[in-house]
Design an enzyme around this catalytic site. Structure first.
Site, PDB file in Angstrom:
ATOM      1  N   LYS A  88      29.044   0.318   1.290  1.00 51.28           N
ATOM      2  CA  LYS A  88      29.581  -0.403   0.139  1.00 51.28           C
ATOM      3  C   LYS A  88      30.915   0.218  -0.230  1.00 51.28           C
ATOM      4  O   LYS A  88      31.002   1.411  -0.532  1.00 51.28           O
ATOM      5  CB  LYS A  88      28.614  -0.332  -1.041  1.00 51.28           C
ATOM      6  N   LYS A  95      29.082  -4.400   2.204  1.00 52.60           N
ATOM      7  CA  LYS A  95      29.640  -5.070   1.034  1.00 52.60           C
ATOM      8  C   LYS A  95      31.039  -4.521   0.748  1.00 52.60           C
ATOM      9  O   LYS A  95      31.194  -3.294   0.693  1.00 52.60           O
ATOM     10  CB  LYS A  95      28.734  -4.845  -0.183  1.00 52.60           C
ATOM     11  N   ARG A 120      35.075   3.819  -9.391  1.00 52.21           N
ATOM     12  CA  ARG A 120      33.920   4.281  -8.616  1.00 52.21           C
ATOM     13  C   ARG A 120      34.320   4.835  -7.254  1.00 52.21           C
ATOM     14  O   ARG A 120      33.518   4.867  -6.327  1.00 52.21           O
ATOM     15  CB  ARG A 120      32.925   3.121  -8.468  1.00 52.21           C
ATOM     16  N   TYR A 175      27.194 -16.402  -3.223  1.00 54.59           N
ATOM     17  CA  TYR A 175      27.201 -17.319  -4.361  1.00 54.59           C
ATOM     18  C   TYR A 175      27.377 -18.762  -3.898  1.00 54.59           C
ATOM     19  O   TYR A 175      27.218 -19.681  -4.690  1.00 54.59           O
ATOM     20  CB  TYR A 175      28.299 -16.908  -5.341  1.00 54.59           C
ATOM     21  N   GLU A 234      27.574   6.641   7.346  1.00 52.58           N
ATOM     22  CA  GLU A 234      26.782   6.257   6.178  1.00 52.58           C
ATOM     23  C   GLU A 234      25.540   5.468   6.586  1.00 52.58           C
ATOM     24  O   GLU A 234      24.433   5.714   6.105  1.00 52.58           O
ATOM     25  CB  GLU A 234      27.633   5.414   5.225  1.00 52.58           C
TER      26      GLU A 234
END
Length: 328
Positions: A199, A252, A221, A317, A237
């Site tokens: 991410k 993402k 972040r 979406y 990761e």
């Protein structure tokens, strides 16, 4: 000309579909659903046309709308009635996600996935327990190991409410191991973990933060989400999450990181998910509103590109809109 190899032969109507390498199906999609404990009516999300926050009482009706399009899975996000430093409403038995999941599971056939993170529930909007003086020092962020306990508690509370899959999204080191152990200890060994394994700290998340009311109150972040410049790091990761027991591997955002999706598909024998995020959705809508793009055509092509890169499932979406077009 003496051409024996003519690729155009296989592009004619009739044969074109037979040799198509990539296809879309409503069962490929996961539709995000936003449940808001602060409202008693549906609230339109201005930056995400066609999407709403719904009160807990409307959660079942909202999911039934998704199912009517042929989409079979939803991912539930919550907006709590109150927030605090440790995001305690994220793992409360009567929390907004927990209440919504109980209703959805009891009244629909949807496959229910829950987002496991703290940013929507903390007063500071960060994805964990803050380090001391973090609001005053941009080099400080969240406490990694202390956050793990809260993520594990959140995942277990979701499973107890009936979640069929949990999806930790905080990019906290060790989150998959902590959640897997907690689920197993609580008797939920059959609940899979879909980790947001790669991410990125992305500019494409803006509309989502409006939808889930999860924008950081200060700072950003970058200390826990990945650097957009890094491709090789994603392999590291993802490998860690596989070692810790991740069942599904998420990348993402999706469109700006198709190379990463392809890398994960190539290197790991796990189902691959990609999150077609809010900014990707909003920019196509904005261009279509100006008459610059055909919304349905570009949405479908975008989702095809994500699957072609190697994603087995896509959180998007556009799920309902594209699913309806596929079944017409």
């Amino acid at each position: 000309m003496d051409l024996t190899d003519r690729p155009r032969r296989l592009r004619r109507d009739g044969v074109r579909g037979l040799v198509s390498e990539t296809s879309l199906s409503p069962s490929d999609f996961v539709a995000p659903v936003f449940v808001d404990a602060t409202t008693d009516e549906r609230v339109a999300i201005e930056s995400m046309p066609g999407h709403e926050r719904v009160p807990v009482e409307e959660a079942v009706a909202r999911v039934e709308e998704v199912l009517a399009t042929g989409v079979e899975a939803v991912m539930v996000f919550g907006v709590p009635e109150s927030k605090d430093e440790r995001g305690t409403r994220a793992y409360a038995e009567d929390g907004v996600v927990q209440e919504a999941v109980r209703r959805i599971r009891s009244e629909t056939d949807a496959y229910v996935i829950t987002d496991v993170c703290l940013c929507e529930y903390t007063s500071h909007g960060h994805c964990g327990v803050l380090e001391e003086d973090a609001s005053d020092d941009p080099d400080l962020t969240v406490k990694n190991d202390e956050t793990l306990d809260l993520l594990a508690a959140t995942a277990v509370s979701h499973a107890e409410a009936g979640a069929e899959m949990v999806a930790p999204s905080s990019m906290t080191d060790g989150m998959v191991a902590a959640i897997r152990e907690a689920l197993d200890d609580a008797g939920f060994a059959d609940v899979p973990v879909m980790s947001y394994a790669a991410k990125y700290e992305s500019a494409f998340y803006g509309p989502f933060r409006d939808a889930a009311d999860g924008a950081p109150a200060f700072g950003d972040r970058r200390h826990y989400q990945m650097d957009p410049a890094n491709r090789r790091e994603a392999t590291r990761e993802v490998a860690l999450d596989v070692e810790q027991g991740a069942d599904v591997l998420m990348v993402k955002p999706a469109l700006p990181y198709l190379d990463v999706v392809a890398d994960v598909r190539e290197n790991f024998d796990r189902p691959v998910a990609a999150y077609n995020v809010s900014g990707e959705y909003a920019m196509l809508h904005a261009a279509a509103d100006r008459g610059w793009l055909d919304l349905d055509a570009t949405a479908r092509e975008s989702l095809l590109s994500i699957k072609r890169a190697g994603a087995d499932l896509v959180v998007t979406y556009f799920a309902e809109r594209v699913a309806e077009s596929l079944t017409e």
